[in-house]
Design a protein around this motif. Structure first.
Motif, PDB file in Angstrom:
ATOM      1  N   ILE A  94       0.844  -1.210   0.000  1.00  0.00           N
ATOM      2  CA  ILE A  94       0.000   0.000   0.000  1.00  0.00           C
ATOM      3  C   ILE A  94       0.873   1.252   0.000  1.00  0.00           C
ATOM      4  O   ILE A  94       0.600   2.216  -0.733  1.00  0.00           O
ATOM      5  N   LEU A  95       1.944   1.256   0.801  1.00  0.00           N
ATOM      6  CA  LEU A  95       2.841   2.423   0.826  1.00  0.00           C
ATOM      7  C   LEU A  95       3.526   2.630  -0.520  1.00  0.00           C
ATOM      8  O   LEU A  95       3.658   3.771  -0.986  1.00  0.00           O
ATOM      9  N   ILE A  96       3.956   1.567  -1.157  1.00  0.00           N
ATOM     10  CA  ILE A  96       4.590   1.684  -2.477  1.00  0.00           C
ATOM     11  C   ILE A  96       3.594   2.223  -3.493  1.00  0.00           C
ATOM     12  O   ILE A  96       3.916   3.101  -4.298  1.00  0.00           O
ATOM     13  N   THR A  97       2.350   1.721  -3.438  1.00  0.00           N
ATOM     14  CA  THR A  97       1.319   2.198  -4.362  1.00  0.00           C
ATOM     15  C   THR A  97       1.031   3.683  -4.153  1.00  0.00           C
ATOM     16  O   THR A  97       0.935   4.454  -5.115  1.00  0.00           O
ATOM     17  N   LEU A  98       0.890   4.102  -2.896  1.00  0.00           N
ATOM     18  CA  LEU A  98       0.639   5.518  -2.617  1.00  0.00           C
ATOM     19  C   LEU A  98       1.811   6.394  -3.047  1.00  0.00           C
ATOM     20  O   LEU A  98       1.621   7.484  -3.603  1.00  0.00           O
ATOM     21  N   PHE A  99       3.017   5.923  -2.793  1.00  0.00           N
ATOM     22  CA  PHE A  99       4.196   6.686  -3.187  1.00  0.00           C
ATOM     23  C   PHE A  99       4.257   6.886  -4.697  1.00  0.00           C
ATOM     24  O   PHE A  99       4.511   7.990  -5.185  1.00  0.00           O
ATOM     25  N   LEU A 100       4.004   5.793  -5.455  1.00  0.00           N
ATOM     26  CA  LEU A 100       4.047   5.898  -6.916  1.00  0.00           C
ATOM     27  C   LEU A 100       2.875   6.705  -7.454  1.00  0.00           C
ATOM     28  O   LEU A 100       2.998   7.423  -8.462  1.00  0.00           O
TER      29      LEU A 100
END
Length: 103
Positions: A94-100
């Motif tokens: 989820i953090l990677i998705t939000l960051f991207l």
């Protein structure tokens, strides 16, 4: 005219020719001799009779999450560990998705 005859021709299947790499005729002869001698002496050789030990539900109970044994505490600890691992992986994704997405 040759083309017309080949149109309905089905090729023959390939033959399988297996050559043993590790063939030891002396060992095979020795094993046959041992079996023959054991039969003459009345000695029972070979594998013992197979008896199954699988009971209903034993696979789930004994091998859940890679745990060997029938200890309930081990199974609960493995389940807890798997749940924590799932939450951590989901949070990282989820953090990677939000960051991207926000970048």
């Amino acid at each position: 005219m040759a083309f017309g005859l080949k149109m309905f021709h089905t090729p023959k299947p390939r033959r399988f020719n297996h050559v043993n790499i590790y063939y030891d005729p002396d060992k095979e002869e020795r094993e046959e001799r041992e079996i023959r001698v054991n039969k003459e002496l009345g000695i029972k050789s070979g594998p013992a009779e197979f008896k199954t030990s699988i009971k209903r539900g034993s696979f789930r109970r004994l091998h859940k999450m890679g745990v060997e044994g029938d200890d309930k505490a081990d199974i609960q600890a493995a389940t807890r560990q798997a749940n924590i691992r799932f939450v951590v992986v989901a949070a990282v994704l989820i953090l990677i998705t939000l960051f991207l997405w926000l970048w």
